[in-house]
Write a protein that holds these residues in place. Structure first.
Motif, PDB file in Angstrom:
ATOM      1  N   GLU A 496      12.837  19.291  28.565  1.00  0.00           N
ATOM      2  CA  GLU A 496      13.841  18.627  29.225  1.00  0.00           C
ATOM      3  C   GLU A 496      14.833  19.864  29.511  1.00  0.00           C
ATOM      4  O   GLU A 496      15.342  20.791  29.258  1.00  0.00           O
ATOM      5  CB  GLU A 496      14.853  18.008  28.141  1.00  0.00           C
ATOM      6  N   PRO A 497      15.327  19.891  30.939  1.00  0.00           N
ATOM      7  CA  PRO A 497      16.207  20.885  31.792  1.00  0.00           C
ATOM      8  C   PRO A 497      17.395  21.085  30.845  1.00  0.00           C
ATOM      9  O   PRO A 497      18.117  20.110  30.573  1.00  0.00           O
ATOM     10  CB  PRO A 497      16.272  20.442  33.146  1.00  0.00           C
ATOM     11  N   ARG A 498      17.704  22.421  30.720  1.00  0.00           N
ATOM     12  CA  ARG A 498      19.122  22.592  30.185  1.00  0.00           C
ATOM     13  C   ARG A 498      19.416  23.815  31.208  1.00  0.00           C
ATOM     14  O   ARG A 498      18.972  24.566  31.762  1.00  0.00           O
ATOM     15  CB  ARG A 498      18.959  23.063  28.842  1.00  0.00           C
ATOM     16  N   ASP A 499      20.974  23.808  31.139  1.00  0.00           N
ATOM     17  CA  ASP A 499      21.599  24.744  32.077  1.00  0.00           C
ATOM     18  C   ASP A 499      21.432  26.011  31.523  1.00  0.00           C
ATOM     19  O   ASP A 499      21.354  26.431  30.180  1.00  0.00           O
ATOM     20  CB  ASP A 499      23.262  24.445  32.104  1.00  0.00           C
ATOM     21  N   VAL A 501      18.819  27.924  31.238  1.00  0.00           N
ATOM     22  CA  VAL A 501      17.443  27.762  30.263  1.00  0.00           C
ATOM     23  C   VAL A 501      16.591  27.552  31.007  1.00  0.00           C
ATOM     24  O   VAL A 501      16.067  26.409  31.658  1.00  0.00           O
ATOM     25  CB  VAL A 501      17.452  27.046  28.838  1.00  0.00           C
ATOM     26  N   GLU A 503      12.384  26.594  29.937  1.00  0.00           N
ATOM     27  CA  GLU A 503      11.801  26.278  28.720  1.00  0.00           C
ATOM     28  C   GLU A 503      10.791  25.557  28.904  1.00  0.00           C
ATOM     29  O   GLU A 503      10.757  24.478  29.482  1.00  0.00           O
ATOM     30  CB  GLU A 503      12.706  25.691  27.743  1.00  0.00           C
ATOM     31  N   ASN A 514      16.908  32.400  27.955  1.00  0.00           N
ATOM     32  CA  ASN A 514      18.279  31.903  28.161  1.00  0.00           C
ATOM     33  C   ASN A 514      18.480  32.959  29.187  1.00  0.00           C
ATOM     34  O   ASN A 514      18.755  34.302  29.003  1.00  0.00           O
ATOM     35  CB  ASN A 514      18.960  32.277  27.003  1.00  0.00           C
ATOM     36  N   VAL A 520      22.493  29.723  23.178  1.00  0.00           N
ATOM     37  CA  VAL A 520      21.894  28.286  23.439  1.00  0.00           C
ATOM     38  C   VAL A 520      21.316  28.043  22.236  1.00  0.00           C
ATOM     39  O   VAL A 520      20.705  28.891  21.333  1.00  0.00           O
ATOM     40  CB  VAL A 520      20.984  28.025  24.478  1.00  0.00           C
ATOM     41  N   SER A 521      21.038  26.721  21.646  1.00  0.00           N
ATOM     42  CA  SER A 521      20.327  26.558  20.550  1.00  0.00           C
ATOM     43  C   SER A 521      18.672  26.500  20.608  1.00  0.00           C
ATOM     44  O   SER A 521      18.198  26.551  22.060  1.00  0.00           O
ATOM     45  CB  SER A 521      20.373  25.070  20.147  1.00  0.00           C
TER      46      SER A 521
END
Length: 553
Positions: A496-499, A501, A503, A514, A520-521
Protein backbone atom coordinates in the motif's frame (compact mmCIF):
# COMPACT_ATOMS: atom_id res chain seq x y z
CA UNK A 1 22.23 -25.04 -15.37
CA UNK A 2 24.97 -23.98 -17.76
CA UNK A 3 28.66 -24.65 -17.43
CA UNK A 4 29.17 -21.29 -15.67
CA UNK A 5 26.69 -22.26 -12.98
CA UNK A 6 23.86 -19.99 -14.06
CA UNK A 7 20.42 -20.66 -15.47
CA UNK A 8 19.62 -20.76 -19.21
CA UNK A 9 19.01 -17.31 -20.66
CA UNK A 10 21.43 -16.01 -18.04
CA UNK A 11 20.90 -12.42 -19.13
CA UNK A 12 17.32 -12.40 -17.81
CA UNK A 13 18.51 -11.75 -14.25
CA UNK A 14 22.22 -11.03 -14.70
CA UNK A 15 24.08 -8.42 -12.67
CA UNK A 16 26.47 -6.91 -15.19
CA UNK A 17 29.50 -4.86 -14.09
CA UNK A 18 30.71 -2.16 -16.46
CA UNK A 19 34.49 -2.00 -16.66
CA UNK A 20 35.85 1.25 -18.07
CA UNK A 21 39.28 -0.17 -19.04
CA UNK A 22 41.37 3.00 -18.99
CA UNK A 23 40.30 3.66 -15.39
CA UNK A 24 40.12 0.19 -13.84
CA UNK A 25 43.71 -1.00 -13.29
CA UNK A 26 47.02 -0.16 -14.98
CA UNK A 27 49.51 -3.02 -15.22
CA UNK A 28 52.31 -1.30 -17.17
CA UNK A 29 52.51 2.11 -15.48
CA UNK A 30 51.61 4.32 -18.45
CA UNK A 31 48.74 5.91 -16.52
CA UNK A 32 46.01 4.17 -18.52
CA UNK A 33 44.26 1.00 -17.41
CA UNK A 34 44.60 -2.10 -19.57
CA UNK A 35 43.40 -5.66 -20.14
CA UNK A 36 46.09 -7.34 -18.00
CA UNK A 37 45.00 -5.02 -15.19
CA UNK A 38 41.44 -6.32 -15.48
CA UNK A 39 42.67 -9.92 -15.51
CA UNK A 40 44.70 -9.29 -12.36
CA UNK A 41 41.56 -8.22 -10.47
CA UNK A 42 39.28 -11.01 -11.68
CA UNK A 43 39.15 -12.61 -8.20
CA UNK A 44 37.85 -9.30 -6.81
CA UNK A 45 35.10 -9.24 -9.45
CA UNK A 46 34.11 -12.83 -8.77
CA UNK A 47 33.98 -12.20 -5.03
CA UNK A 48 31.72 -9.20 -5.59
CA UNK A 49 29.02 -11.57 -6.81
CA UNK A 50 28.33 -10.30 -10.33
CA UNK A 51 27.50 -12.42 -13.38
CA UNK A 52 29.13 -10.65 -16.30
CA UNK A 53 31.54 -7.90 -17.33
CA UNK A 54 30.75 -5.25 -19.90
CA UNK A 55 34.11 -4.04 -21.22
CA UNK A 56 33.94 -0.51 -22.65
CA UNK A 57 35.75 -0.10 -25.99
CA UNK A 58 39.41 -1.08 -26.11
CA UNK A 59 39.64 -1.55 -29.88
CA UNK A 60 42.24 0.29 -31.94
CA UNK A 61 41.51 3.99 -31.77
CA UNK A 62 43.19 7.42 -31.89
CA UNK A 63 41.32 8.00 -28.59
CA UNK A 64 39.63 11.18 -29.78
CA UNK A 65 36.61 10.17 -27.69
CA UNK A 66 38.17 7.74 -25.21
CA UNK A 67 37.95 4.77 -27.56
CA UNK A 68 34.47 5.40 -28.96
CA UNK A 69 36.18 6.42 -32.20
CA UNK A 70 37.35 3.07 -33.57
CA UNK A 71 39.85 2.79 -36.41
CA UNK A 72 40.01 -1.03 -36.51
CA UNK A 73 37.27 -3.21 -34.99
CA UNK A 74 39.38 -6.37 -35.14
CA UNK A 75 42.40 -5.08 -33.24
CA UNK A 76 42.96 -4.06 -29.62
CA UNK A 77 44.55 -0.68 -29.10
CA UNK A 78 48.15 -1.04 -27.82
CA UNK A 79 47.20 1.20 -24.88
CA UNK A 80 45.14 -1.72 -23.56
CA UNK A 81 46.99 -4.75 -24.87
CA UNK A 82 46.48 -7.20 -27.72
CA UNK A 83 43.82 -9.48 -29.17
CA UNK A 84 45.59 -12.28 -27.27
CA UNK A 85 45.12 -10.30 -24.04
CA UNK A 86 41.40 -9.97 -24.81
CA UNK A 87 41.17 -13.70 -25.42
CA UNK A 88 43.01 -14.31 -22.14
CA UNK A 89 40.56 -11.99 -20.37
CA UNK A 90 37.59 -13.92 -21.76
CA UNK A 91 39.11 -17.22 -20.64
CA UNK A 92 39.95 -15.87 -17.18
CA UNK A 93 36.45 -14.45 -16.79
CA UNK A 94 34.88 -17.74 -17.83
CA UNK A 95 37.14 -19.60 -15.40
CA UNK A 96 35.75 -17.35 -12.65
CA UNK A 97 32.16 -17.98 -13.72
CA UNK A 98 31.76 -14.60 -15.42
CA UNK A 99 30.65 -13.75 -18.93
CA UNK A 100 32.09 -10.99 -21.11
CA UNK A 101 30.10 -8.39 -23.08
CA UNK A 102 32.06 -6.38 -25.64
CA UNK A 103 31.18 -2.77 -26.46
CA UNK A 104 30.35 -2.36 -30.15
CA UNK A 105 30.21 1.11 -31.75
CA UNK A 106 28.34 0.82 -35.07
CA UNK A 107 26.95 4.34 -35.56
CA UNK A 108 30.30 5.82 -36.54
CA UNK A 109 33.97 4.99 -37.05
CA UNK A 110 37.09 7.00 -36.39
CA UNK A 111 38.22 9.37 -39.09
CA UNK A 112 41.40 7.26 -39.05
CA UNK A 113 39.52 4.12 -40.10
CA UNK A 114 40.76 2.72 -43.44
CA UNK A 115 37.30 3.18 -44.92
CA UNK A 116 37.17 6.88 -44.10
CA UNK A 117 40.70 7.50 -45.34
CA UNK A 118 39.70 5.85 -48.61
CA UNK A 119 36.56 7.96 -48.76
CA UNK A 120 38.47 11.21 -48.27
CA UNK A 121 40.84 10.21 -51.06
CA UNK A 122 37.93 9.38 -53.39
CA UNK A 123 35.67 11.52 -55.54
CA UNK A 124 32.09 12.47 -54.68
CA UNK A 125 29.71 9.68 -55.62
CA UNK A 126 32.34 6.97 -55.17
CA UNK A 127 31.59 3.62 -53.55
CA UNK A 128 34.00 4.53 -50.74
CA UNK A 129 31.99 7.64 -49.88
CA UNK A 130 28.73 5.72 -49.94
CA UNK A 131 29.80 3.96 -46.74
CA UNK A 132 29.43 7.29 -44.92
CA UNK A 133 27.06 10.26 -45.18
CA UNK A 134 28.81 12.72 -47.49
CA UNK A 135 26.71 15.52 -48.95
CA UNK A 136 27.23 18.62 -51.06
CA UNK A 137 27.03 21.89 -49.19
CA UNK A 138 24.45 24.61 -49.66
CA UNK A 139 24.87 28.24 -50.60
CA UNK A 140 27.49 29.87 -52.78
CA UNK A 141 30.29 27.43 -53.49
CA UNK A 142 28.73 24.87 -51.18
CA UNK A 143 30.09 26.80 -48.21
CA UNK A 144 27.14 26.08 -45.92
CA UNK A 145 26.39 22.73 -44.23
CA UNK A 146 23.91 20.42 -46.00
CA UNK A 147 21.37 20.89 -43.19
CA UNK A 148 21.07 22.44 -39.74
CA UNK A 149 21.72 19.35 -37.63
CA UNK A 150 23.72 19.91 -34.46
CA UNK A 151 26.14 17.53 -32.79
CA UNK A 152 25.43 15.79 -29.49
CA UNK A 153 28.77 17.20 -28.36
CA UNK A 154 27.92 20.74 -29.44
CA UNK A 155 28.38 22.71 -32.66
CA UNK A 156 27.23 21.73 -36.12
CA UNK A 157 27.06 18.05 -37.01
CA UNK A 158 28.91 18.53 -40.31
CA UNK A 159 32.55 19.00 -41.23
CA UNK A 160 33.76 20.03 -44.66
CA UNK A 161 36.63 18.12 -46.19
CA UNK A 162 39.89 20.07 -46.69
CA UNK A 163 40.79 21.73 -49.97
CA UNK A 164 41.26 19.10 -52.66
CA UNK A 165 44.50 19.05 -54.66
CA UNK A 166 42.53 18.38 -57.83
CA UNK A 167 40.36 21.44 -57.23
CA UNK A 168 37.13 19.43 -57.33
CA UNK A 169 34.16 20.52 -55.17
CA UNK A 170 34.51 19.74 -51.48
CA UNK A 171 31.78 17.87 -49.67
CA UNK A 172 30.66 17.72 -46.06
CA UNK A 173 30.36 14.60 -43.87
CA UNK A 174 27.91 14.00 -41.04
CA UNK A 175 29.06 13.34 -37.47
CA UNK A 176 26.41 13.30 -34.76
CA UNK A 177 29.24 13.31 -32.24
CA UNK A 178 32.78 14.66 -32.68
CA UNK A 179 34.23 15.53 -36.09
CA UNK A 180 36.66 12.61 -35.61
CA UNK A 181 33.61 10.26 -35.57
CA UNK A 182 32.00 10.23 -39.04
CA UNK A 183 28.59 8.52 -39.14
CA UNK A 184 28.26 5.39 -41.23
CA UNK A 185 25.59 4.94 -43.89
CA UNK A 186 23.59 1.95 -42.67
CA UNK A 187 21.49 1.95 -45.82
CA UNK A 188 24.60 0.63 -47.55
CA UNK A 189 24.66 -3.22 -47.65
CA UNK A 190 28.46 -3.21 -47.46
CA UNK A 191 28.29 -1.60 -44.00
CA UNK A 192 25.86 -4.26 -42.78
CA UNK A 193 27.99 -7.10 -44.13
CA UNK A 194 31.13 -5.69 -42.54
CA UNK A 195 29.63 -5.40 -39.07
CA UNK A 196 28.21 -8.90 -39.16
CA UNK A 197 31.75 -10.04 -39.94
CA UNK A 198 33.08 -8.01 -36.99
CA UNK A 199 30.51 -9.54 -34.65
CA UNK A 200 31.52 -13.02 -35.80
CA UNK A 201 35.19 -12.18 -35.24
CA UNK A 202 34.59 -11.55 -31.54
CA UNK A 203 31.96 -14.25 -31.09
CA UNK A 204 34.50 -16.73 -32.42
CA UNK A 205 36.84 -15.56 -29.66
CA UNK A 206 34.28 -16.27 -26.98
CA UNK A 207 32.49 -13.05 -26.13
CA UNK A 208 29.05 -13.67 -24.66
CA UNK A 209 27.36 -10.61 -26.08
CA UNK A 210 27.60 -7.00 -27.16
CA UNK A 211 26.52 -3.66 -25.76
CA UNK A 212 25.46 -1.58 -28.76
CA UNK A 213 26.48 2.06 -28.58
CA UNK A 214 23.92 4.61 -29.85
CA UNK A 215 21.68 1.70 -30.88
CA UNK A 216 18.86 4.08 -31.84
CA UNK A 217 20.97 6.19 -34.21
CA UNK A 218 22.10 3.94 -37.05
CA UNK A 219 19.34 4.81 -39.53
CA UNK A 220 18.64 8.43 -40.46
CA UNK A 221 15.46 9.80 -42.05
CA UNK A 222 15.59 9.70 -45.85
CA UNK A 223 16.74 13.01 -47.26
CA UNK A 224 18.17 14.16 -43.91
CA UNK A 225 15.42 16.75 -43.31
CA UNK A 226 16.06 19.86 -41.18
CA UNK A 227 15.80 19.65 -37.41
CA UNK A 228 16.10 22.75 -35.29
CA UNK A 229 16.84 21.10 -31.92
CA UNK A 230 20.27 19.95 -30.82
CA UNK A 231 20.67 16.22 -31.48
CA UNK A 232 20.97 15.33 -27.83
CA UNK A 233 20.60 11.86 -26.47
CA UNK A 234 17.23 12.16 -24.72
CA UNK A 235 17.60 13.79 -21.32
CA UNK A 236 15.43 14.18 -18.27
CA UNK A 237 14.11 17.63 -19.19
CA UNK A 238 13.75 16.93 -22.90
CA UNK A 239 10.10 16.61 -23.89
CA UNK A 240 11.07 15.61 -27.40
CA UNK A 241 11.08 11.94 -28.22
CA UNK A 242 13.43 10.34 -30.71
CA UNK A 243 10.36 9.94 -32.91
CA UNK A 244 10.49 13.71 -33.45
CA UNK A 245 14.14 13.70 -34.48
CA UNK A 246 15.20 12.47 -37.93
CA UNK A 247 18.49 11.07 -36.63
CA UNK A 248 17.05 8.91 -33.82
CA UNK A 249 14.87 5.82 -33.49
CA UNK A 250 14.01 5.29 -37.15
CA UNK A 251 12.06 2.11 -37.78
CA UNK A 252 14.81 0.74 -40.02
CA UNK A 253 17.13 0.04 -37.10
CA UNK A 254 15.02 -2.96 -36.15
CA UNK A 255 15.86 -4.85 -39.33
CA UNK A 256 19.52 -4.61 -38.35
CA UNK A 257 18.93 -6.06 -34.90
CA UNK A 258 16.74 -8.87 -36.24
CA UNK A 259 19.66 -9.86 -38.43
CA UNK A 260 22.08 -9.68 -35.50
CA UNK A 261 19.70 -11.70 -33.34
CA UNK A 262 19.82 -14.54 -35.90
CA UNK A 263 23.60 -14.29 -36.07
CA UNK A 264 24.03 -14.61 -32.29
CA UNK A 265 21.47 -17.41 -32.13
CA UNK A 266 23.70 -19.45 -34.45
CA UNK A 267 26.29 -19.59 -31.64
CA UNK A 268 25.96 -21.72 -28.50
CA UNK A 269 25.68 -20.32 -25.00
CA UNK A 270 22.82 -17.81 -24.94
CA UNK A 271 24.70 -14.87 -26.47
CA UNK A 272 23.02 -11.51 -25.94
CA UNK A 273 22.66 -7.93 -27.16
CA UNK A 274 22.00 -4.92 -24.93
CA UNK A 275 21.02 -1.55 -26.38
CA UNK A 276 22.14 1.89 -25.39
CA UNK A 277 18.98 3.52 -26.71
CA UNK A 278 17.91 6.89 -25.29
CA UNK A 279 14.35 6.41 -26.47
CA UNK A 280 11.03 7.75 -25.21
CA UNK A 281 8.32 6.73 -24.58
CA UNK A 282 8.86 3.32 -23.01
CA UNK A 283 6.58 1.72 -25.59
CA UNK A 284 9.09 2.62 -28.30
CA UNK A 285 12.05 1.52 -26.18
CA UNK A 286 10.37 -1.87 -25.79
CA UNK A 287 10.51 -2.35 -29.56
CA UNK A 288 14.27 -2.94 -29.25
CA UNK A 289 13.71 -6.03 -27.10
CA UNK A 290 10.98 -7.81 -29.00
CA UNK A 291 11.58 -11.58 -29.13
CA UNK A 292 13.51 -11.48 -32.41
CA UNK A 293 15.68 -8.43 -31.61
CA UNK A 294 17.87 -7.59 -28.60
CA UNK A 295 17.74 -9.22 -25.19
CA UNK A 296 18.13 -6.07 -23.07
CA UNK A 297 17.97 -2.30 -23.30
CA UNK A 298 19.19 -0.03 -20.51
CA UNK A 299 16.40 1.70 -18.60
CA UNK A 300 17.57 5.30 -18.66
CA UNK A 301 14.25 6.59 -17.30
CA UNK A 302 15.27 4.86 -14.08
CA UNK A 303 18.75 6.41 -14.14
CA UNK A 304 17.22 9.85 -14.72
CA UNK A 305 14.67 9.60 -11.90
CA UNK A 306 14.80 12.16 -9.11
CA UNK A 307 14.98 11.06 -5.46
CA UNK A 308 11.22 10.75 -5.19
CA UNK A 309 9.26 7.71 -4.05
CA UNK A 310 6.19 8.41 -6.16
CA UNK A 311 8.31 8.90 -9.29
CA UNK A 312 10.22 5.68 -8.60
CA UNK A 313 6.97 3.75 -8.22
CA UNK A 314 5.64 5.22 -11.47
CA UNK A 315 8.78 4.51 -13.50
CA UNK A 316 9.15 0.97 -12.15
CA UNK A 317 5.50 0.15 -12.85
CA UNK A 318 5.54 1.64 -16.35
CA UNK A 319 8.84 -0.04 -17.19
CA UNK A 320 7.76 -3.50 -16.10
CA UNK A 321 4.48 -3.17 -17.98
CA UNK A 322 6.11 -1.93 -21.19
CA UNK A 323 8.68 -4.71 -21.23
CA UNK A 324 6.10 -7.34 -20.29
CA UNK A 325 4.09 -6.37 -23.36
CA UNK A 326 6.91 -7.69 -25.58
CA UNK A 327 7.96 -10.55 -23.29
CA UNK A 328 11.19 -8.82 -22.22
CA UNK A 329 12.90 -8.08 -18.94
CA UNK A 330 13.88 -4.64 -17.64
CA UNK A 331 17.57 -3.76 -17.35
CA UNK A 332 17.99 -1.33 -14.44
CA UNK A 333 20.94 1.08 -14.30
CA UNK A 334 21.88 3.99 -12.01
CA UNK A 335 25.29 5.16 -13.28
CA UNK A 336 27.63 4.73 -16.23
CA UNK A 337 30.60 6.36 -17.96
CA UNK A 338 28.37 9.08 -19.46
CA UNK A 339 26.67 10.34 -16.29
CA UNK A 340 27.65 11.99 -13.03
CA UNK A 341 27.85 9.12 -10.53
CA UNK A 342 24.62 8.66 -8.61
CA UNK A 343 26.43 8.95 -5.26
CA UNK A 344 27.06 12.57 -6.27
CA UNK A 345 23.76 13.26 -8.07
CA UNK A 346 21.80 12.12 -5.00
CA UNK A 347 23.70 14.63 -2.88
CA UNK A 348 22.55 17.63 -4.90
CA UNK A 349 19.79 19.96 -3.67
CA UNK A 350 17.73 18.69 -6.59
CA UNK A 351 18.55 15.12 -5.64
CA UNK A 352 18.96 12.80 -8.61
CA UNK A 353 19.26 15.54 -11.24
CA UNK A 354 21.63 14.75 -14.11
CA UNK A 355 23.90 17.74 -14.79
CA UNK A 356 26.28 17.55 -17.75
CA UNK A 357 29.23 17.29 -15.40
CA UNK A 358 30.14 19.19 -12.23
CA UNK A 359 33.16 21.41 -11.60
CA UNK A 360 34.28 23.74 -8.81
CA UNK A 361 32.08 26.56 -10.11
CA UNK A 362 28.93 24.49 -9.68
CA UNK A 363 26.96 23.35 -6.66
CA UNK A 364 29.01 20.80 -4.76
CA UNK A 365 27.06 17.69 -3.72
CA UNK A 366 26.59 16.82 -0.07
CA UNK A 367 28.96 13.85 -0.14
CA UNK A 368 27.74 12.17 3.05
CA UNK A 369 24.07 12.51 2.09
CA UNK A 370 24.75 11.33 -1.45
CA UNK A 371 26.52 8.23 -0.17
CA UNK A 372 23.75 7.53 2.32
CA UNK A 373 21.14 7.67 -0.45
CA UNK A 374 23.32 5.66 -2.84
CA UNK A 375 23.61 2.90 -0.24
CA UNK A 376 19.83 2.97 0.16
CA UNK A 377 18.84 3.01 -3.51
CA UNK A 378 20.81 -0.15 -4.30
CA UNK A 379 18.34 -2.05 -2.09
CA UNK A 380 15.56 -1.04 -4.45
CA UNK A 381 17.57 -1.66 -7.61
CA UNK A 382 18.83 -5.12 -6.68
CA UNK A 383 15.40 -5.99 -5.27
CA UNK A 384 13.68 -5.55 -8.63
CA UNK A 385 12.99 -8.36 -11.10
CA UNK A 386 15.12 -8.22 -14.23
CA UNK A 387 18.78 -7.46 -14.85
CA UNK A 388 21.01 -4.81 -13.25
CA UNK A 389 24.10 -3.05 -14.61
CA UNK A 390 26.58 -1.62 -12.11
CA UNK A 391 29.28 0.92 -12.97
CA UNK A 392 32.77 0.22 -11.70
CA UNK A 393 33.43 1.84 -8.33
CA UNK A 394 29.78 2.25 -7.34
CA UNK A 395 30.27 -0.77 -5.07
CA UNK A 396 32.72 1.45 -3.16
CA UNK A 397 30.31 4.40 -3.08
CA UNK A 398 32.63 6.46 -5.28
CA UNK A 399 31.56 10.06 -5.92
CA UNK A 400 32.42 12.05 -9.03
CA UNK A 401 35.52 14.20 -9.09
CA UNK A 402 33.55 17.44 -8.88
CA UNK A 403 36.48 19.89 -8.69
CA UNK A 404 38.63 18.59 -11.54
CA UNK A 405 40.57 21.49 -13.05
CA UNK A 406 39.84 22.29 -16.68
CA UNK A 407 43.50 21.75 -17.62
CA UNK A 408 42.97 18.01 -17.11
CA UNK A 409 39.73 17.70 -19.07
CA UNK A 410 39.65 15.45 -22.13
CA UNK A 411 35.97 15.01 -22.99
CA UNK A 412 35.28 16.37 -26.50
CA UNK A 413 31.94 17.73 -25.26
CA UNK A 414 33.87 20.15 -23.03
CA UNK A 415 35.86 21.53 -25.96
CA UNK A 416 33.09 21.56 -28.58
CA UNK A 417 30.86 23.61 -26.22
CA UNK A 418 33.73 25.90 -25.13
CA UNK A 419 33.36 24.63 -21.59
CA UNK A 420 29.63 25.23 -21.31
CA UNK A 421 29.27 21.48 -20.82
CA UNK A 422 31.67 20.25 -18.17
CA UNK A 423 31.61 16.77 -19.66
CA UNK A 424 32.08 13.25 -18.39
CA UNK A 425 35.65 13.17 -17.08
CA UNK A 426 34.50 13.37 -13.46
CA UNK A 427 32.87 9.93 -13.54
CA UNK A 428 35.85 8.32 -15.30
CA UNK A 429 38.52 8.80 -12.63
CA UNK A 430 40.90 5.83 -12.04
CA UNK A 431 39.82 3.32 -9.38
CA UNK A 432 41.36 3.52 -5.86
CA UNK A 433 42.60 0.05 -4.95
CA UNK A 434 44.73 0.99 -1.95
CA UNK A 435 44.56 3.82 0.59
CA UNK A 436 48.20 4.74 0.02
CA UNK A 437 50.64 4.87 -2.86
CA UNK A 438 51.08 7.52 -5.56
CA UNK A 439 47.98 6.43 -7.51
CA UNK A 440 46.04 4.60 -4.78
CA UNK A 441 47.00 1.24 -6.24
CA UNK A 442 45.89 2.00 -9.79
CA UNK A 443 49.51 1.37 -10.76
CA UNK A 444 52.90 1.41 -9.04
CA UNK A 445 54.42 4.66 -10.29
CA UNK A 446 51.67 7.25 -9.89
CA UNK A 447 51.02 8.00 -13.56
CA UNK A 448 47.35 8.88 -14.10
CA UNK A 449 45.44 9.88 -17.21
CA UNK A 450 43.05 11.79 -14.92
CA UNK A 451 43.97 12.81 -11.35
CA UNK A 452 42.13 11.28 -8.39
CA UNK A 453 40.45 13.53 -5.81
CA UNK A 454 41.84 13.49 -2.28
CA UNK A 455 38.78 11.79 -0.77
CA UNK A 456 39.23 8.67 -2.93
CA UNK A 457 41.61 7.40 -0.24
CA UNK A 458 38.60 6.92 2.02
CA UNK A 459 36.91 4.73 -0.60
CA UNK A 460 39.86 2.47 -1.44
CA UNK A 461 39.22 -1.24 -1.80
CA UNK A 462 41.91 -2.01 0.77
CA UNK A 463 40.05 0.10 3.34
CA UNK A 464 36.56 -1.15 2.59
CA UNK A 465 37.70 -4.77 2.33
CA UNK A 466 38.30 -4.91 6.07
CA UNK A 467 35.22 -2.95 7.15
CA UNK A 468 32.05 -5.05 7.64
CA UNK A 469 29.96 -1.87 7.41
CA UNK A 470 31.53 -0.59 4.17
CA UNK A 471 29.65 -0.06 0.94
CA UNK A 472 31.67 -2.87 -0.61
CA UNK A 473 30.55 -5.27 2.13
CA UNK A 474 26.97 -4.10 1.63
CA UNK A 475 27.05 -4.77 -2.13
CA UNK A 476 28.52 -8.23 -1.59
CA UNK A 477 25.78 -9.05 0.93
CA UNK A 478 22.96 -7.86 -1.31
CA UNK A 479 24.31 -9.50 -4.44
CA UNK A 480 24.63 -12.81 -2.62
CA UNK A 481 21.09 -12.53 -1.20
CA UNK A 482 19.68 -11.49 -4.57
CA UNK A 483 21.17 -14.57 -6.20
CA UNK A 484 20.08 -16.95 -3.43
CA UNK A 485 16.51 -15.61 -3.49
CA UNK A 486 16.43 -15.41 -7.30
CA UNK A 487 15.03 -11.88 -7.09
CA UNK A 488 15.96 -11.18 -10.70
CA UNK A 489 13.45 -13.83 -11.82
CA UNK A 490 10.82 -12.90 -9.26
CA UNK A 491 7.62 -10.91 -9.40
CA UNK A 492 7.02 -7.48 -7.89
CA UNK A 493 3.98 -6.87 -5.69
CA UNK A 494 3.47 -3.32 -4.45
CA UNK A 495 2.63 -2.61 -0.84
CA UNK A 496 0.00 0.00 0.00
CA UNK A 497 1.54 3.35 -1.03
CA UNK A 498 2.96 5.59 1.70
CA UNK A 499 4.35 9.09 1.34
CA UNK A 500 8.10 9.10 0.62
CA UNK A 501 8.30 5.29 0.73
CA UNK A 502 8.97 2.72 -1.99
CA UNK A 503 7.79 -0.65 -0.69
CA UNK A 504 7.25 -3.92 -2.50
CA UNK A 505 7.63 -7.66 -2.13
CA UNK A 506 9.63 -9.85 -4.49
CA UNK A 507 9.39 -13.52 -3.56
CA UNK A 508 10.12 -13.82 0.14
CA UNK A 509 11.90 -10.46 0.36
CA UNK A 510 10.21 -7.17 1.22
CA UNK A 511 12.04 -4.05 0.06
CA UNK A 512 11.48 -0.80 1.96
CA UNK A 513 13.15 2.45 0.83
CA UNK A 514 12.57 5.68 2.75
CA UNK A 515 13.18 8.63 0.43
CA UNK A 516 11.98 11.11 3.02
CA UNK A 517 13.75 13.15 5.67
CA UNK A 518 11.75 11.66 8.55
CA UNK A 519 11.71 8.09 9.95
CA UNK A 520 8.93 5.72 8.90
CA UNK A 521 7.56 2.53 10.43
CA UNK A 522 8.73 -0.87 9.24
CA UNK A 523 6.52 -3.88 8.61
CA UNK A 524 7.15 -6.94 10.80
CA UNK A 525 9.80 -9.45 9.79
CA UNK A 526 13.45 -10.31 10.12
CA UNK A 527 15.81 -7.68 8.69
CA UNK A 528 18.10 -9.39 6.20
CA UNK A 529 20.16 -6.27 5.44
CA UNK A 530 20.01 -2.54 6.08
CA UNK A 531 21.73 0.42 4.44
CA UNK A 532 22.66 1.72 7.91
CA UNK A 533 22.30 0.62 11.51
CA UNK A 534 18.68 0.35 12.68
CA UNK A 535 18.79 1.85 16.16
CA UNK A 536 15.07 1.61 16.96
CA UNK A 537 13.08 -1.56 16.33
CA UNK A 538 10.34 -1.15 13.76
CA UNK A 539 11.59 2.24 12.56
CA UNK A 540 13.45 3.00 9.32
CA UNK A 541 15.51 6.22 9.43
CA UNK A 542 15.39 8.88 6.73
CA UNK A 543 17.19 8.17 3.45
CA UNK A 544 17.65 4.51 4.28
CA UNK A 545 16.49 1.08 3.12
CA UNK A 546 16.12 -2.50 4.30
CA UNK A 547 15.38 -5.96 3.02
CA UNK A 548 13.03 -7.92 5.26
CA UNK A 549 12.35 -11.63 5.19
CA UNK A 550 8.62 -12.05 4.86
CA UNK A 551 6.84 -14.13 7.51
CA UNK A 552 9.70 -14.15 10.01
CA UNK A 553 10.23 -12.28 13.23
Amino acid sequence: MTQNGSYPLWWKDAVIYQVYPRSFADSDGDGIGDLPGIIEHMPYLEKLGIDALWISPCFQSPQGDAGYDISDYRKIDPLFGTVEDYEALIKEAHDHGLRVIADMVPNHTSDQHAWFKEAMASDPGSAARERYLFRDGKGKGGNEPPNNWQSVFGGIAWTREPERKDGKPRQWYLHLFDSCQPDLNWDNPEVRTEFESVLRFWLDRGVDGFRIDVAHGLIKEKGLPPYTERATMVGEDDDKTPSDAPMWDRDGVHDIYRSWHKLLASYPGDRMLVAEAWVKPLSRLARYVRPDEMQQTFNFDYLLCRWNAAKYREIITDSLEAMHEVGAITAWVMSNHDSVRHASRLGLKDAGARPQGIDAAHEQPNEALGLRRARAVIFMTLGLPGSVTLYQGEELGLPDHTTLDKKYRQDPAFFRTNGEEIGRDGCRIPMPWTADGPSLGFNENGELWLPQPQQYKEYAVSTEENDPHSTLALYRTLLNQRKNSRLGRGTLEWAEPRDNVVEFTNGDVRVVLNCGDEPVSLPPGEILAASLEIEQDGVLPANAAVWISEGKG
